[in-house]
Design a protein around this motif. Sequence first.
Motif, PDB file in Angstrom:
ATOM      1  N   LEU A  66       0.892  -1.330   0.019  1.00 37.79           N
ATOM      2  CA  LEU A  66       0.067   0.034   0.054  1.00 37.79           C
ATOM      3  C   LEU A  66       0.961   1.223   0.034  1.00 37.79           C
ATOM      4  O   LEU A  66       0.879   2.118   1.032  1.00 37.79           O
ATOM      5  CB  LEU A  66      -0.991   0.096   1.069  1.00 37.79           C
ATOM      6  N   VAL A  67       1.490   1.505  -1.105  1.00 37.30           N
ATOM      7  CA  VAL A  67       2.364   2.710  -1.311  1.00 37.30           C
ATOM      8  C   VAL A  67       1.478   3.597  -2.354  1.00 37.30           C
ATOM      9  O   VAL A  67       1.068   3.190  -3.533  1.00 37.30           O
ATOM     10  CB  VAL A  67       3.547   2.308  -1.818  1.00 37.30           C
ATOM     11  N   ALA A  68       1.576   4.873  -2.111  1.00 34.65           N
ATOM     12  CA  ALA A  68       0.834   5.769  -3.036  1.00 34.65           C
ATOM     13  C   ALA A  68       1.068   5.588  -4.506  1.00 34.65           C
ATOM     14  O   ALA A  68       0.363   5.571  -5.572  1.00 34.65           O
ATOM     15  CB  ALA A  68       0.701   7.126  -2.663  1.00 34.65           C
ATOM     16  N   GLU A  72      -1.627   1.729  -9.272  1.00 36.68           N
ATOM     17  CA  GLU A  72      -2.093   0.924 -10.221  1.00 36.68           C
ATOM     18  C   GLU A  72      -1.709  -0.589 -10.307  1.00 36.68           C
ATOM     19  O   GLU A  72      -2.509  -1.448 -10.354  1.00 36.68           O
ATOM     20  CB  GLU A  72      -1.491   1.441 -11.458  1.00 36.68           C
ATOM     21  N   VAL A  73      -0.606  -0.875  -9.548  1.00 36.04           N
ATOM     22  CA  VAL A  73       0.047  -2.193  -9.468  1.00 36.04           C
ATOM     23  C   VAL A  73      -0.902  -2.721  -8.380  1.00 36.04           C
ATOM     24  O   VAL A  73      -1.362  -4.023  -8.610  1.00 36.04           O
ATOM     25  CB  VAL A  73       1.444  -2.115  -8.792  1.00 36.04           C
ATOM     26  N   VAL A  74      -1.387  -2.156  -7.299  1.00 41.80           N
ATOM     27  CA  VAL A  74      -2.084  -2.629  -6.346  1.00 41.80           C
ATOM     28  C   VAL A  74      -3.443  -2.937  -6.719  1.00 41.80           C
ATOM     29  O   VAL A  74      -4.400  -4.122  -6.682  1.00 41.80           O
ATOM     30  CB  VAL A  74      -2.228  -1.644  -5.214  1.00 41.80           C
ATOM     31  N   LEU A  79      -7.547  -6.947  -8.643  1.00 42.70           N
ATOM     32  CA  LEU A  79      -8.407  -7.424  -9.889  1.00 42.70           C
ATOM     33  C   LEU A  79      -8.176  -8.820 -10.231  1.00 42.70           C
ATOM     34  O   LEU A  79      -9.053  -9.748 -10.392  1.00 42.70           O
ATOM     35  CB  LEU A  79      -8.383  -6.618 -11.023  1.00 42.70           C
ATOM     36  N   ALA A  80      -6.674  -9.217 -10.117  1.00 43.84           N
ATOM     37  CA  ALA A  80      -6.252 -10.437 -10.438  1.00 43.84           C
ATOM     38  C   ALA A  80      -6.797 -11.272  -9.308  1.00 43.84           C
ATOM     39  O   ALA A  80      -7.223 -12.624  -9.838  1.00 43.84           O
ATOM     40  CB  ALA A  80      -4.652 -10.494 -10.539  1.00 43.84           C
ATOM     41  N   ALA A  81      -6.640 -11.021  -8.102  1.00 45.12           N
ATOM     42  CA  ALA A  81      -7.074 -11.870  -7.208  1.00 45.12           C
ATOM     43  C   ALA A  81      -8.562 -12.282  -7.009  1.00 45.12           C
ATOM     44  O   ALA A  81      -8.934 -13.385  -7.041  1.00 45.12           O
ATOM     45  CB  ALA A  81      -6.740 -11.352  -5.684  1.00 45.12           C
ATOM     46  N   ILE A  82      -9.292 -11.245  -7.453  1.00 43.81           N
ATOM     47  CA  ILE A  82     -10.810 -11.491  -7.541  1.00 43.81           C
ATOM     48  C   ILE A  82     -11.201 -12.262  -8.947  1.00 43.81           C
ATOM     49  O   ILE A  82     -11.842 -13.454  -8.613  1.00 43.81           O
ATOM     50  CB  ILE A  82     -11.571 -10.038  -7.828  1.00 43.81           C
ATOM     51  N   LYS A  83     -10.529 -11.981  -9.714  1.00 45.67           N
ATOM     52  CA  LYS A  83     -10.809 -13.029 -10.863  1.00 45.67           C
ATOM     53  C   LYS A  83     -10.311 -14.493 -10.597  1.00 45.67           C
ATOM     54  O   LYS A  83     -10.744 -15.481 -11.017  1.00 45.67           O
ATOM     55  CB  LYS A  83      -9.850 -12.497 -12.239  1.00 45.67           C
ATOM     56  N   ASP A  84      -9.059 -14.904 -10.179  1.00 42.60           N
ATOM     57  CA  ASP A  84      -8.749 -15.928  -9.471  1.00 42.60           C
ATOM     58  C   ASP A  84      -9.736 -16.730  -8.594  1.00 42.60           C
ATOM     59  O   ASP A  84      -9.974 -17.878  -8.744  1.00 42.60           O
ATOM     60  CB  ASP A  84      -7.346 -15.832  -8.809  1.00 42.60           C
TER      61      ASP A  84
END
Length: 114
Positions: A66-68, A72-74, A79-84
């Motif tokens: 959680l770095v400002a 975009e990476v976060v 999204l990738a975790a949700i899709k998985d």
Amino acid sequence: MFKGLGGLGDMAKMMKQAKEMQERVQGLQEEMQKIEVTGESGMGLVKARAAVSGDLLGLDIDPSILVASEKEVVEDLILAAIKDAQSRAKARAQEEQKKMLQDMGLPADMNLPI
């Protein structure tokens, strides 16, 4: 029970079997609300929990990402975790449906509205 009524006895048996199948499908739908799967991304830095029904239940984000400047990476990792998680939920739902169909003596690839 329905002897002498021709095909009505068979119809009553079929109706009973259809009702039993409907009850089992409903039970499976309820069970799928309880079974959870976890999807991950970023080697476990982001985890998404979902019910097998597909409902998203929660997110776990490692605070180290959680770095400002990495916003975009976060977002991509989330999204990738949700899709998985959704993919795992779908696979598990199909697995549970196949088990139920086999238990009922039906073809495992039969498509039910679950």
